[in-house]
Design a protein around this motif. Structure first.
Motif, PDB file in Angstrom:
ATOM      1  N   SER A 139     -13.025   3.071  -7.214  1.00 49.08           N
ATOM      2  CA  SER A 139     -12.126   1.965  -6.903  1.00 49.08           C
ATOM      3  C   SER A 139     -10.710   2.524  -6.798  1.00 49.08           C
ATOM      4  N   ILE A 140     -10.084   2.295  -5.647  1.00 52.58           N
ATOM      5  CA  ILE A 140      -8.766   2.859  -5.369  1.00 52.58           C
ATOM      6  C   ILE A 140      -7.826   1.743  -4.910  1.00 52.58           C
ATOM      7  N   LYS A 141      -6.557   1.832  -5.339  1.00 51.69           N
ATOM      8  CA  LYS A 141      -5.556   0.891  -4.837  1.00 51.69           C
ATOM      9  C   LYS A 141      -5.004   1.425  -3.526  1.00 51.69           C
ATOM     10  N   MET A 142      -5.359   0.744  -2.443  1.00 49.09           N
ATOM     11  CA  MET A 142      -4.958   1.168  -1.105  1.00 49.09           C
ATOM     12  C   MET A 142      -4.101   0.085  -0.463  1.00 49.09           C
ATOM     13  N   LYS A 143      -2.911   0.469  -0.012  1.00 44.64           N
ATOM     14  CA  LYS A 143      -2.028  -0.451   0.712  1.00 44.64           C
ATOM     15  C   LYS A 143      -1.750  -1.720  -0.077  1.00 44.64           C
ATOM     16  N   GLY A 144      -1.644  -1.567  -1.413  1.00 44.88           N
ATOM     17  CA  GLY A 144      -1.319  -2.688  -2.272  1.00 44.88           C
ATOM     18  C   GLY A 144      -2.489  -3.500  -2.759  1.00 44.88           C
ATOM     19  N   LEU A 183       0.652   7.319  -0.724  1.00 41.85           N
ATOM     20  CA  LEU A 183       1.553   7.837  -1.753  1.00 41.85           C
ATOM     21  C   LEU A 183       2.226   6.658  -2.441  1.00 41.85           C
ATOM     22  N   ASN A 184       2.033   6.550  -3.769  1.00 44.53           N
ATOM     23  CA  ASN A 184       2.573   5.425  -4.525  1.00 44.53           C
ATOM     24  C   ASN A 184       3.268   5.928  -5.782  1.00 44.53           C
ATOM     25  N   PHE A 185       4.607   5.802  -5.810  1.00 41.09           N
ATOM     26  CA  PHE A 185       5.416   6.142  -6.983  1.00 41.09           C
ATOM     27  C   PHE A 185       6.140   4.905  -7.518  1.00 41.09           C
ATOM     28  N   SER A 186       5.671   3.737  -7.215  1.00 40.89           N
ATOM     29  CA  SER A 186       6.382   2.510  -7.564  1.00 40.89           C
ATOM     30  C   SER A 186       6.434   2.284  -9.073  1.00 40.89           C
ATOM     31  N   HIS A 187       7.410   1.477  -9.489  1.00 40.04           N
ATOM     32  CA  HIS A 187       7.565   1.071 -10.891  1.00 40.04           C
ATOM     33  C   HIS A 187       7.694   2.267 -11.836  1.00 40.04           C
ATOM     34  N   LEU A 204       0.133   9.806   6.849  1.00 39.38           N
ATOM     35  CA  LEU A 204       0.365   8.794   5.819  1.00 39.38           C
ATOM     36  C   LEU A 204       0.169   7.383   6.372  1.00 39.38           C
ATOM     37  N   GLU A 205      -0.575   6.560   5.617  1.00 42.85           N
ATOM     38  CA  GLU A 205      -0.835   5.183   6.023  1.00 42.85           C
ATOM     39  C   GLU A 205      -0.141   4.163   5.128  1.00 42.85           C
ATOM     40  N   TRP A 206       0.137   4.534   3.878  1.00 44.21           N
ATOM     41  CA  TRP A 206       0.915   3.639   3.019  1.00 44.21           C
ATOM     42  C   TRP A 206       1.843   4.441   2.119  1.00 44.21           C
ATOM     43  N   LEU A 207       3.043   3.886   1.918  1.00 49.60           N
ATOM     44  CA  LEU A 207       4.093   4.533   1.134  1.00 49.60           C
ATOM     45  C   LEU A 207       4.780   3.469   0.287  1.00 49.60           C
ATOM     46  N   ASP A 208       4.760   3.649  -1.033  1.00 51.83           N
ATOM     47  CA  ASP A 208       5.324   2.650  -1.944  1.00 51.83           C
ATOM     48  C   ASP A 208       6.232   3.344  -2.961  1.00 51.83           C
ATOM     49  N   PHE A 209       7.543   3.140  -2.812  1.00 50.03           N
ATOM     50  CA  PHE A 209       8.535   3.640  -3.757  1.00 50.03           C
ATOM     51  C   PHE A 209       9.279   2.480  -4.422  1.00 50.03           C
ATOM     52  N   SER A 210       8.723   1.317  -4.415  1.00 50.20           N
ATOM     53  CA  SER A 210       9.415   0.127  -4.901  1.00 50.20           C
ATOM     54  C   SER A 210       9.688   0.187  -6.395  1.00 50.20           C
TER      55      SER A 210
END
Length: 343
Positions: A139-144, A183-187, A204-210
């Motif tokens: 189970s992976i978190k993909m694109k939120g 790539l997810n470095f959020s929070h 890259l298909e999703w990028l989250d630096f929020s």
């Protein structure tokens, strides 16, 4: 999904075992991760997400030569991730998920330099992990959104370090992971600017630096990521105009909200207004400076006239005072020179 609890036996994994997939996700295991896992030289998938495992980062797993999936999500791991001990750590790793723990310190740049499987050139050959036996699933978190991968494509690569306490800057070396999909470095508590080198992540298909503390402008190089479907840079301290063109023309307000310094579409804040206001302020400052300069000139000129008139008046009214000023200012010398010139 089961609800096993307690600790994982420390000597569970004997030497020379043939275990290649260990999935304990979604249980209630606690305590530390047993070091006997080092004996699993054929291990390709290790998923212990959503438990209560604690301890520091298990760096000793880096020596497992076949490990491709490492999921430690939603546990109680803590502390900084030190530099690797092995010469070639995690060379085959394709999925790294450390999200929702208490890791701290700087991002593990030295490990990023060794993720060779994420640097490989993209291939059009579709293969699944475990093709010679049963397929692996995680189970992976993909694109939120969390998604169950019933089969794991061998070309699928992702890094998720979200919801920790990482700080410092985003390493430029991430730009070398050209086959990275997500790539997810959020929070976290990341600072500094977004490295332009991330524009090299062509797959890259999703990028989250929020929800970090990133500053500066959004690099124009990110518009070169033509497969980017999801972008989230919200709740940072970014400023300047939002890049336009290619995939960036498809992102909405939510991708940039919470950055007071950003302007341009899709935000309502116009960049041209900011430029006009800055220009107006600059013109006003220039006019003010010019006015101040003229005031100085006029005052100086006025002072000169007043002094001249005063000296002239004194010369006419009192010859002794006139002679005094002539001596102090060298007037007699100039009178003698003028007489010689005339004679």
């Amino acid at each position: 999904m089961n609800k096993f609890h307690g600790t994982i036996p420390t000597k569970l994994f004997a030497k020379k075992n043939m275990l290649r997939n260990l999935n304990l996700n979604g249980n209630e295991f606690e305590g530390s991760l047993p070091r006997s896992l080092q004996n699993c030289k054929n291990l390709e998938v290790l998923d212990i997400g959503n438990n209560r495992i604690n301890g520091t980062f298990p760096h000793w797993l880096e020596s497992l030569p076949m490990l491709q999936v490492l999921i430690l999500r939603s546990n109680k791991f803590y502390g900084s991730i030190a530099n690797p001990m092995a010469r070639f750590p995690f060379r085959k790793l394709r999925i790294l998920d450390l999200a929702h723990n208490e890791f701290s310190g700087k991002l593990p740049a030295e490990y990023f330099k060794s993720l060779m499987a994420m640097m490989e050139a993209i291939t059009t050959k579709f293969e699944y992990m475990g093709k010679d036996y049963y397929q692996d699933s995680v189970s992976i978190k993909m694109k939120g959104t969390f998604m169950e991968l019933v089969k794991i494509l061998s070309i699928f690569t992702a890094i998720d370090l979200s919801k920790n306490n990482f700080e410092g800057e985003i390493p430029k070396v991430l730009g070398n992971l050209r086959s990275l999909k997500g790539l997810n470095f959020s929070h976290n508590k990341l600072t500094g600017s977004i490295p332009p080198s991330l524009g090299n992540l062509s797959s890259l298909e999703w990028l989250d630096f929020s929800s970090n503390q990133l500053v500066g402008r959004i690099p124009q190089q990110l518009t070169d990521i033509t497969f980017l479907e999801v972008l989230n840079l919200s709740n940072n301290r970014l400023d300047g105009p939002i890049p336009t063109g290619k995939q960036f023309d498809t992102f909405g307000y939510s991708s940039y909200s919470g950055n007071m310094g950003l302007c341009g579409l899709p935000l309502t804040k116009s960049c041209s207004n900011n430029i006009d206001e800055a220009q107006k302020e600059g013109d006003e400052d220039e006019q003010t400076n010019a006015f101040d300069l003229w005031k100085i000139v006029v005052i100086g000129y006025g002072c000169g006239v007043v002094i001249g008139i005063s000296i002239g008046y004194m010369a006419l009214s009192d010859r002794r005072i006139a002679l005094f000023f002539m001596k102090k200012l060298g007037g007699e010398r100039w009178i003698r020179r003028i007489r010689r010139w005339k004679g």
